[in-house]
Design an enzyme around this catalytic site. Structure first.
Site, PDB file in Angstrom:
ATOM      1  N   ALA A   4      28.992 -48.930  -9.028  1.00  0.00           N
ATOM      2  CA  ALA A   4      28.653 -48.733  -7.718  1.00  0.00           C
ATOM      3  C   ALA A   4      28.360 -49.762  -6.788  1.00  0.00           C
ATOM      4  CB  ALA A   4      26.591 -49.145  -7.874  1.00  0.00           C
ATOM      5  N   ASP A  26      31.275 -47.476 -14.009  1.00  0.00           N
ATOM      6  CA  ASP A  26      30.430 -47.324 -13.495  1.00  0.00           C
ATOM      7  C   ASP A  26      30.701 -48.079 -12.645  1.00  0.00           C
ATOM      8  OD1 ASP A  26      27.700 -46.966 -11.846  1.00  0.00           O
ATOM      9  OD2 ASP A  26      26.117 -46.871 -13.931  1.00  0.00           O
ATOM     10  N   TYR A  76      30.269 -25.039   5.044  1.00  0.00           N
ATOM     11  CA  TYR A  76      30.282 -25.454   3.511  1.00  0.00           C
ATOM     12  C   TYR A  76      30.989 -25.331   2.629  1.00  0.00           C
ATOM     13  CZ  TYR A  76      27.914 -23.279  -0.746  1.00  0.00           C
ATOM     14  OH  TYR A  76      27.286 -23.001  -1.519  1.00  0.00           O
ATOM     15  N   PHE A 127      22.992 -48.632 -17.110  1.00  0.00           N
ATOM     16  CA  PHE A 127      21.737 -48.785 -15.870  1.00  0.00           C
ATOM     17  C   PHE A 127      20.803 -47.576 -16.971  1.00  0.00           C
ATOM     18  CE2 PHE A 127      20.086 -47.436 -11.649  1.00  0.00           C
ATOM     19  CZ  PHE A 127      20.035 -48.186 -11.479  1.00  0.00           C
ATOM     20  N   ASP A 128      19.381 -47.687 -15.951  1.00  0.00           N
ATOM     21  CA  ASP A 128      18.637 -47.258 -16.743  1.00  0.00           C
ATOM     22  C   ASP A 128      18.358 -45.716 -16.782  1.00  0.00           C
ATOM     23  OD1 ASP A 128      18.097 -47.359 -13.828  1.00  0.00           O
ATOM     24  OD2 ASP A 128      15.679 -48.189 -14.641  1.00  0.00           O
ATOM     25  N   LYS A 142      24.976 -47.711  -2.580  1.00  0.00           N
ATOM     26  CA  LYS A 142      24.891 -49.734  -3.035  1.00  0.00           C
ATOM     27  C   LYS A 142      26.364 -49.569  -2.196  1.00  0.00           C
ATOM     28  CE  LYS A 142      22.256 -48.694  -7.034  1.00  0.00           C
ATOM     29  NZ  LYS A 142      22.519 -47.871  -8.052  1.00  0.00           N
ATOM     30  N   HIS A 162       5.621 -48.092 -15.107  1.00  0.00           N
ATOM     31  CA  HIS A 162       5.414 -49.601 -14.247  1.00  0.00           C
ATOM     32  C   HIS A 162       5.268 -48.761 -12.559  1.00  0.00           C
ATOM     33  CE1 HIS A 162       9.644 -48.775 -15.040  1.00  0.00           C
ATOM     34  NE2 HIS A 162      10.136 -48.963 -13.880  1.00  0.00           N
TER      35      HIS A 162
END
Ligand SMILES: *Cc1c(COP(=O)(O)O)cnc(C)c1O
Length: 450
Positions: free
Chosen positions: A210, A208, A67, A119-120, A251, A442
């Site tokens: 990624a 960011d 842990y 990014f969204d 990614k 969507h």
């Protein structure tokens, strides 16, 4: 050629055309509603869909599940620390958890976060804490087939003028590569220019990160002065410019789950750690298993391999060329993680309110069992008060490339399917929505051919 060979195989679902037609009908013509066992080649996303190496699978077995103070965390911390040069390293379960924690500790309500393009989920997390997410992409970003090598850049003059006007900018976040802008890279010159502006106005500067390795590789290919650099060295330089980063490790860490915050500021790190403990887990595991941390650390070492990155970038360019010859024009220049097909040019007779990129996605599935992702009016438009459809700026079909998963012959199958679709493009109709929620429609919308 692929600079790896295949040791473990997973059978592909092979369906007949009738089975695909039935699957599409029972999914209400929404590819999100398909089961993965109904998809032959899944190019929906490159997130968490990569294939781990033998060394990563081996690393899983030595994961330490303690842990607190797990050995696996210290390995992860050392690898990330050597890559980024940032002293404070916090694992999270995904990129969006990293975003939520960082923005909660960094931004005050009303402050602005500026990005080349948020990014969204990044935008959503800025807005959740009452901030404003402002995108300042460079002008070249809007030209789908423009030849600019760095269409992911931020418009530095706009940033400068925003700050000169006294707008309360809480941070600048550079997304590398710029996912929303077609996977386009950001140049080192642009990162340096943004850093200088941030320094002058005492604004913190984050990456960011990624797809940091893909961005670094494209710098070595496209930016004068970087031809002879190793991607790893360029990546280190990118991180050296930043005050910290948030990253989705689904990614460029080539693992199936994971996220990251790195920081220079001890004070900000202490605040983030507090929130991390309350919402993700103790700082030596941050919502991940010890074995995940091992696989991530190994993946971060592998991803900057020049042979791997060359194969990845060359595959994307080759794929875009082949699709174009098959009648599917693509956004140029191609990045690394996906190619984007310009559906307006394939289906000029289908208006935006009939979702041409969605129609193309459905046809490609029917033809070859290939699943792509609509980036157009179905995902980004909405119904206005007067019932009209607000249109997205572009109608694109994104074909993402999972890392180390599909070979060229799989992609040749996609190209053949595209050629068959484009040969009957004139007879393809659009779609209309029969049922949809008000936001993020969507994901769950039901549609029928119009
Ligand atoms: C995937 C992604 C995120 C969000 O990360 P998750 O791991 O999916 O939560 C944020 N920014 C960029 C650029 C991404 O590609």
């Amino acid at each position: 050629m692929e600079p790896f060979k295949i040791k473990m195989v997973e059978p592909l679902p092979m369906l007949s055309r009738e089975q695909r037609a039935a699957a599409l009908r029972s999914a209400d013509y929404n590819l999100f509603r398909l089961g993965a066992d109904q998809v032959t080649i899944d190019l929906f996303t490159d997130s968490g869909t990569g294939a781990m190496s033998a060394a990563q699978w081996a690393a899983l077995m030595v994961g330490d599940e303690s842990y607190a103070g797990a050995r696996s965390f210290f390995r992860f911390e050392r690898v990330v620390g050597e890559l980024t040069g940032h002293p404070h390293i916090l694992p999270t379960h995904q990129g969006r958890a990293a975003e939520r924690i960082l923005f909660s500790c960094l931004l005050r309500p009303g402050q602005v976060s500026v990005s080349n393009t948020h990014f969204d989920t990044t935008r959503a997390n800025v807005e959740l804490i009452g901030g404003r997410a402002l995108d300042l992409p460079c002008r070249a970003a809007a030209e789908l087939d423009g030849k600019e090598p760095f269409k992911g850049n931020l418009d530095v003059e706009e940033l400068e003028s925003l700050l000169a006007r006294g707008v309360d900018v809480g941070c600048v976040v550079m997304t590398v590569t710029n996912n929303a802008g077609g996977g386009q890279p950001v140049s080192m010159a642009n990162l340096e220019a943004v850093r200088r502006v941030c320094d002058r106005h005492a604004v913190p500067f984050f990456l960011d990160a990624a797809r940091f390795a893909e961005n670094a590789y494209l710098i070595t290919q496209r930016e004068p002065g970087y031809e002879s650099r190793a991607p790893r060295q360029v990546a280190e330089e990118m991180f050296a410019l930043a005050d910290g980063c948030v990253a989705s490790l689904k990614k460029d860490a080539i693992a199936n789950i994971g996220g990251l915050i790195t920081l220079r500021s001890a004070e900000l790190a202490a605040r983030c750690r507090e929130l991390l403990i309350a919402t993700e887990g103790f700082p030596t595991y941050g919502g991940l298993a010890g074995r995940d941390l091992e696989a991530l650390a190994q993946g971060l070492l592998e991803v900057t391999d020049p042979a791997y990155l060359r194969h990845r970038a060359d595959t994307a360019t080759w794929f875009a060329d082949e699709l174009e010859s098959a009648g599917f024009p693509c956004v140029r220049p191609a990045g690394c993680h996906a190619v984007y097909v310009d559906a307006r040019r394939v289906l000029p007779h289908v208006p935006a309110r009939r979702f041409p990129a969605h129609a193309l996605a459905c046809e490609l599935y029917l033809e070859g069992g290939v699943r792509g992702f609509e980036v157009g009016t179905l995902s980004f438009g909405r119904v206005l008060e007067d019932g009209r459809e607000e249109e997205a700026p572009h109608e694109l079909l994104r074909l993402a490339l999972p890392r180390r998963v599909y070979t060229r012959s799989h992609l040749e199958h996609v190209v053949r399917s595209a050629a068959a679709v484009s040969a009957r493009a004139g007879s393809i109709s659009g779609y209309r929505i029969t049922e949809a929620p008000r936001s993020l429609r969507h994901f769950t919308a039901k549609l029928v051919p119009a």
